[in-house]
Design an enzyme around this catalytic site. Structure first.
Site, mmCIF file in Angstrom:
data_model
loop_
_atom_site.group_PDB
_atom_site.id
_atom_site.type_symbol
_atom_site.label_atom_id
_atom_site.label_comp_id
_atom_site.label_asym_id
_atom_site.label_seq_id
_atom_site.Cartn_x
_atom_site.Cartn_y
_atom_site.Cartn_z
ATOM 1 N N HIS A 70 0.834 -1.210 0.000
ATOM 2 C CA HIS A 70 0.000 0.000 0.000
ATOM 3 C C HIS A 70 0.867 1.257 0.000
ATOM 4 O O HIS A 70 0.679 2.153 -0.842
ATOM 5 C CB HIS A 70 -0.899 -0.027 1.239
ATOM 6 C CG HIS A 70 -1.793 1.165 1.375
ATOM 7 N ND1 HIS A 70 -3.120 1.155 1.019
ATOM 8 C CD2 HIS A 70 -1.553 2.436 1.840
ATOM 9 C CE1 HIS A 70 -3.654 2.340 1.245
ATOM 10 N NE2 HIS A 70 -2.718 3.136 1.746
ATOM 11 N N GLU A 71 1.801 1.319 0.915
ATOM 12 C CA GLU A 71 2.626 2.524 1.013
ATOM 13 C C GLU A 71 3.533 2.684 -0.203
ATOM 14 O O GLU A 71 3.814 3.806 -0.631
ATOM 15 C CB GLU A 71 3.435 2.526 2.310
ATOM 16 C CG GLU A 71 2.582 2.556 3.577
ATOM 17 C CD GLU A 71 1.578 3.694 3.616
ATOM 18 O OE1 GLU A 71 1.825 4.747 2.983
ATOM 19 O OE2 GLU A 71 0.534 3.539 4.266
ATOM 20 N N HIS B 117 1.597 4.391 -2.857
ATOM 21 C CA HIS B 117 1.668 5.851 -2.694
ATOM 22 C C HIS B 117 3.003 6.375 -3.217
ATOM 23 O O HIS B 117 3.062 7.418 -3.883
ATOM 24 C CB HIS B 117 1.558 6.216 -1.213
ATOM 25 C CG HIS B 117 0.163 6.245 -0.667
ATOM 26 N ND1 HIS B 117 -0.859 6.958 -1.251
ATOM 27 C CD2 HIS B 117 -0.373 5.667 0.447
ATOM 28 C CE1 HIS B 117 -1.964 6.828 -0.529
ATOM 29 N NE2 HIS B 117 -1.698 6.037 0.511
ATOM 30 N N HIS C 149 3.077 6.718 -6.843
ATOM 31 C CA HIS C 149 2.297 7.879 -7.269
ATOM 32 C C HIS C 149 3.175 9.127 -7.280
ATOM 33 O O HIS C 149 3.043 9.996 -8.167
ATOM 34 C CB HIS C 149 1.113 8.057 -6.313
ATOM 35 C CG HIS C 149 -0.015 8.862 -6.866
ATOM 36 N ND1 HIS C 149 -1.109 9.229 -6.110
ATOM 37 C CD2 HIS C 149 -0.247 9.383 -8.093
ATOM 38 C CE1 HIS C 149 -1.953 9.925 -6.846
ATOM 39 N NE2 HIS C 149 -1.449 10.036 -8.051
#
Length: 686
Positions: free
Chosen positions: A477-478, A481, A484
């Site tokens: 998940h991190e 990010h 992104h």
């Protein structure tokens, strides 16, 4: 009077590929650094506002975009340290700096001459021949000024500035209180029956935590999620589980100096007043004004649609746990400190595997490698670890991110282990964001420097760090990010990377989690830490079959928190926040066996600053998007379909906030999604 100087280490980043020289950054340099950087930024703002030439996009918006570089650098270093490696000096300065920063930006946001220039450009935008990205940047600045009170009368502007300044201080104090409660509590255990049921990996982590507290030879249950959750999952000692659980949920609610309930009450009153000053019905309406959801009604509609299905599933799960407890000859209801323990037993019974059986196959090193491999196969990048590079803590690791032609596209730092100086949770942030604007030093554009912070239990010396499946998902998940930020390809810094609507920002991260459980990835990287053998096919099949196990519990935990958040922020000032929490939970029928994932006094997403205030729902809003987005790959029959991956990179990961999020999603998928794919992913579809 001598001029305050900025320590060069704070602003002249001369490390590898432009990294800060963390080894030269001194805690006592920040106070003067902020003072000088704030003054320099104010002078730059005055120059933009006082420009005698008529406003143009270049002489107003572009210059505004690159103003305050020194302040950005000092801030990036400071807030990184405050979150990931704090101390008494940093915490004292944090309480001082947070209100000062708020005051500074309030002054900018109410600068009449500067707003006049921005407003003139906004009103004439259709005649300026601006690109789509330029219109988005101009809109962001214009709306930012309006929400800062630029159109209010002077008394209301002053009141709004005072509110923002107070809120900044309250948010800093709230987070420090939670950290203090986490740091100061530990349940110290000795060898013997107190450790019954605990697997070796957890005992190793507890021994390391005790050693950090000067208790060599003992075992510490701490309030770090990487220790408390497995302890609640495996400990056979119900009395110790209850003791630890009660401490965990009581963070911020201890009737002492670190009690956050008064802070919550004051925060909610000030937020409601702020919304009223700006002409909004409530604070939720203010926060949702520039999101995909747009209104509190739309948010609550989605949350309640999911709540009803999740509650029904949780009731079924609770009945199964109660039956299991009765089978074992016990005569007690399912309580919150029982759920994880008996759910783990039920999973072993239903699917013939336990978390303890799975964990030896989930080595931190291998899961990091898996993150990088997925990014390579989807987006054509690779990571090269660099050693001997100065960092802010010895545990931090540094990677160069290269494209297919070996060109450097980003720097990535990973900080994976829990420690007393780090706030709980996991997050991504950046020291600098990608953009292509010319800078005052003659450079053109900046390289993204991105970091991930996690709180995994640190293993004993010489042993591998082993993750739970939830830990592994957190890592993915991190890193989603981080991608992104690192894959951003825009011109202007304000719309770079994660500079998107709050309920869109979780899409790239939650979507990336899906690749963890792609069979090819688990087969390749889930290897036993002792034997090096891949996870057996039978165990892999069980893991995949159990993906929706306990989903009622997990969804109820989350959704109850999101509904309480919305209730707080759709009302005016709240006299007794804890009474409101109780009222909401009673109204929706939260079972006594489950608690909110984040009870109000330690709900840092919402009260340590206002990043996710009236916005905690956004994880679920993005989950609707991510389930549909991954379905785009499964429909091709290839989780790494090159054409779909190229669309994903171009329309989701690279564009930042340079286009409207709905348009970005439709450019990738061709349509907007319904909640059905998300409900199916959770196993909650009708």
């Amino acid at each position: 009077m001598t001029e305050t100087r900025i320590d060069p280490a704070l602003v002249e980043w001369t490390g590898l590929n432009g990294l800060p020289r963390f080894d030269l950054v001194k805690d006592d340099a920040f106070a003067d650094g902020f003072a000088a950087a704030l003054a320099a930024h104010e002078a730059e703002i005055d120059a933009i506002a006082g420009n005698p030439e008529p406003a143009t996009f270049d002489n107003t918006v572009v210059v505004l975009e690159i103003a305050g570089d020194e302040l950005s650098r000092v801030s990036a270093l400071f807030w990184s340290r405050a979150g990931a490696n704090t101390n008494d000096t940093i915490q004292a300065l944090e309480r001082d700096v947070a209100p000062k920063m708020s005051r500074h930006y309030s002054k900018i946001g109410t600068n009449a001459a500067l707003f006049a220039r921005i407003d003139a450009l906004w009103q004439a935008r259709e005649t300026l021949d601006l690109s789509l990205e330029q219109v988005r940047v101009l809109e962001r600045h214009w709306k930012g000024f309006v929400k800062s009170g630029a159109r209010l009368a002077k008394p209301e502007q002053d009141r709004l500035a005072a509110i923002n300044e107070t809120l900044a201080g309250l948010g800093a104090k709230f987070g420090q209180n939670v950290l203090a409660d986490e740091k100061n509590w530990a349940l110290l255990l000795d060898e013997g029956e107190a450790l019954d049921g605990l697997p070796d990996f957890l005992k190793d982590a507890m021994a390391a935590a005790a050693r950090e507290r000067g208790e060599e030879g003992r075992f510490a249950v701490t309030l770090s999620r990487s220790i408390i959750e497995p302890f609640l999952t495996f400990s056979t000692r119900r009395d110790l589980r209850e003791q630890a659980f009660r401490a965990w949920v009581a963070r911020g609610e201890n009737d002492g100096e670190t009690d956050n309930r008064g802070i919550v009450k004051e925060t909610l009153a000030l937020r409601a007043e702020k919304a009223g000053l700006l002409g909004y019905e409530n604070f939720a309406a203010l926060k949702l004004d520039n999101t995909m959801a747009k209104t509190p009604e739309a948010v609550n509609g989605l949350l309640m649609q999911v709540w009803e299905k999740a509650l029904a599933r949780a009731r079924e799960e609770e009945a199964e746990l109660a039956a299991l407890i009765a089978e074992e000859g016990h005569n007690h209801a399912v309580m919150p400190w029982d759920w994880r323990y008996h759910a783990e037993k039920l999973r072993a019974k239903k699917f013939s595997f336990s978390e303890a059986e799975l964990k030896p196959y989930l080595q931190l090193e291998k899961i990091i490698d898996a993150c990088f491999d997925v990014a390579g196969r989807l987006f054509g990048i690779r990571a090269v670890e660099k050693t001997g590079v100065p960092v802010y803590h010895p545990d931090v690791r540094v990677f160069e991110i290269l494209d297919r032609d070996d060109r450097l596209v980003a720097m990535f730092l990973g900080d994976y282990f829990a420690r007393a100086s780090k706030r709980s949770g996991a997050w991504m942030s950046s020291y600098q964001s990608q953009h292509r604007l010319p800078l005052r030093n003659g450079a053109v554009g900046e390289l993204p420097i991105v970091y991930n912070v996690c709180n995994f239990a640190k293993p004993a010396e010489g042993k591998p760090a082993l993750l739970s499946l939830d830990d592994a998902r957190t890592l993915f998940h991190e890193f989603g990010h981080a991608l992104h930020g690192m894959l951003s390809d825009v011109t202007y810094p304000s719309v770079s990377g994660t500079g998107v609507a709050r309920d869109f920002v979780e899409l790239p991260s939650q979507l990336y989690e899906h690749w963890l459980t792609v069979p090819d990835i688990l087969t390749r990287y889930a290897v036993h830490y002792r034997t090096g053998e891949a996870m057996p096919a039978a165990l892999l099949d069980k893991v995949l079959a159990a993906r929706t196990f306990n989903s009622g519990f997990a969804t109820v935990e989350f959704t109850s928190s999101a509904l309480v958040d919305m209730a707080f922020h759709t009302r005016g000032g709240v006299e007794d926040p804890m009474a409101v929490q109780r009222e909401v939970l009673e109204t929706i029928g939260l079972p006594a066996s489950i608690v909110m994932r984040h009870a109000t006094p330690h709900f840092q997403h919402v009260f340590s600053g206002d990043g996710y205030s009236a916005g905690y729902y956004s994880y679920m809003w993005s989950e609707v998007l991510d389930a549909d987005a991954f379905a785009a790959f499964t429909e091709t029959g290839d989780a790494f379909d090159p054409a779909m991956a190229a669309r994903l990179k171009a329309h989701i990961y690279a564009v930042g906030g340079s286009i409207d999020p709905e348009d970005a999603y439709k450019a990738f998928r061709g349509k907007l999604p319904s909640p059905e794919a998300m409900l199916e992913k959770k196993g909650l579809a009708a």
